[in-house]
Design a protein around this motif. Sequence first.
Motif, PDB file in Angstrom:
ATOM      1  N   ARG A  54       7.493   4.800   2.531  1.00  0.00           N
ATOM      2  CA  ARG A  54       6.064   5.123   2.460  1.00  0.00           C
ATOM      3  C   ARG A  54       5.500   4.793   1.091  1.00  0.00           C
ATOM      4  O   ARG A  54       4.401   4.229   0.967  1.00  0.00           O
ATOM      5  CB  ARG A  54       5.850   6.604   2.754  1.00  0.00           C
ATOM      6  N   HIS A  58       2.605   2.101   0.384  1.00  0.00           N
ATOM      7  CA  HIS A  58       1.364   2.600  -0.205  1.00  0.00           C
ATOM      8  C   HIS A  58       0.997   1.789  -1.454  1.00  0.00           C
ATOM      9  O   HIS A  58      -0.159   1.375  -1.622  1.00  0.00           O
ATOM     10  CB  HIS A  58       1.510   4.076  -0.564  1.00  0.00           C
ATOM     11  N   GLU A 135       2.398  14.393  -1.573  1.00  0.00           N
ATOM     12  CA  GLU A 135       2.191  12.968  -1.819  1.00  0.00           C
ATOM     13  C   GLU A 135       1.256  12.345  -0.791  1.00  0.00           C
ATOM     14  O   GLU A 135       0.279  11.666  -1.141  1.00  0.00           O
ATOM     15  CB  GLU A 135       3.536  12.235  -1.797  1.00  0.00           C
ATOM     16  N   VAL A 136       1.558  12.547   0.481  1.00  0.00           N
ATOM     17  CA  VAL A 136       0.799  11.898   1.543  1.00  0.00           C
ATOM     18  C   VAL A 136      -0.639  12.398   1.573  1.00  0.00           C
ATOM     19  O   VAL A 136      -1.598  11.607   1.587  1.00  0.00           O
ATOM     20  CB  VAL A 136       1.484  12.126   2.911  1.00  0.00           C
ATOM     21  N   ARG A 140      -4.122  10.383   0.542  1.00  0.00           N
ATOM     22  CA  ARG A 140      -5.191  10.193   1.527  1.00  0.00           C
ATOM     23  C   ARG A 140      -6.506  10.767   1.035  1.00  0.00           C
ATOM     24  O   ARG A 140      -7.572  10.173   1.243  1.00  0.00           O
ATOM     25  CB  ARG A 140      -4.784  10.836   2.855  1.00  0.00           C
ATOM     26  N   ASN A 169       0.116  13.977  -6.167  1.00  0.00           N
ATOM     27  CA  ASN A 169       1.103  12.970  -5.760  1.00  0.00           C
ATOM     28  C   ASN A 169       2.317  12.969  -6.697  1.00  0.00           C
ATOM     29  O   ASN A 169       3.459  12.835  -6.237  1.00  0.00           O
ATOM     30  CB  ASN A 169       0.463  11.578  -5.697  1.00  0.00           C
TER      31      ASN A 169
END
Length: 243
Positions: A54, A58, A135-136, A140, A169
Amino acid sequence: MGTTAAISKRVDRVAVVDVAWGSSFVVIALVLALVWPDQHSWMLALLVTIWGGRLAWHILRRSHGAGEDPRYEKMLGGPGWHAGAAKVLGRVFLTQAVVAFIISAPLQVAAAYDVRWWPVVCVGVVVWAIGLFFEVVGDRQLAAYKAQPKESRPTILDTGLWGWTRHPNYFGDACVWWGLWLAGAVSLGWVQGLATVFAPVAMTYFIRNVTGAKLLEKTMSQREGWDAYAARVPLFFPRPPRA
């Protein structure tokens, strides 16, 4: 990293190493699982692949079409490969390869010993999941903020996770490696855990104080309203924002 260096030289952009950073841990974890295949090694490989894959995707998507990262120009004292191949290979690619090898110590030790405490593995997975969540979701929320028209959006993102920590993050990245340390090395025994605790400590130190949060704040602190934001939102470890 050698393969990435060749690609970097061809496209004349040192910053492609950032894509290889997460990918390098995926390679390490998969090699360990293939050489010493057991349930524990494959579980750790899955966790690392989800995180590293990921992260690589990213960064690749975010940096597509961008120029050289100013951080590397400052580090090398010149624009990328024009600073000299030996300097680029030594300071960037070799350094990151060695650091990745050292940071992955909990994974390497986990491949050599049997699990003693499966409940610790479960705790580690929970910590890893919290880190991945930060993080995700943080990435976003930042992407949604940047998608707003620049003239109408707030000068500083201070909502969502960004209202709890100025760098969700980076905090998530640290949690991921503390989780892998617990699920990997500590689950084998105290000796293995203490022998590899330097890995998550080093990762946390660098992303907070050297290459991550504090480095980014040198430019972020120039924004209007930054002082008020920094006064109510902590740098790294999340907590409810102050009034």
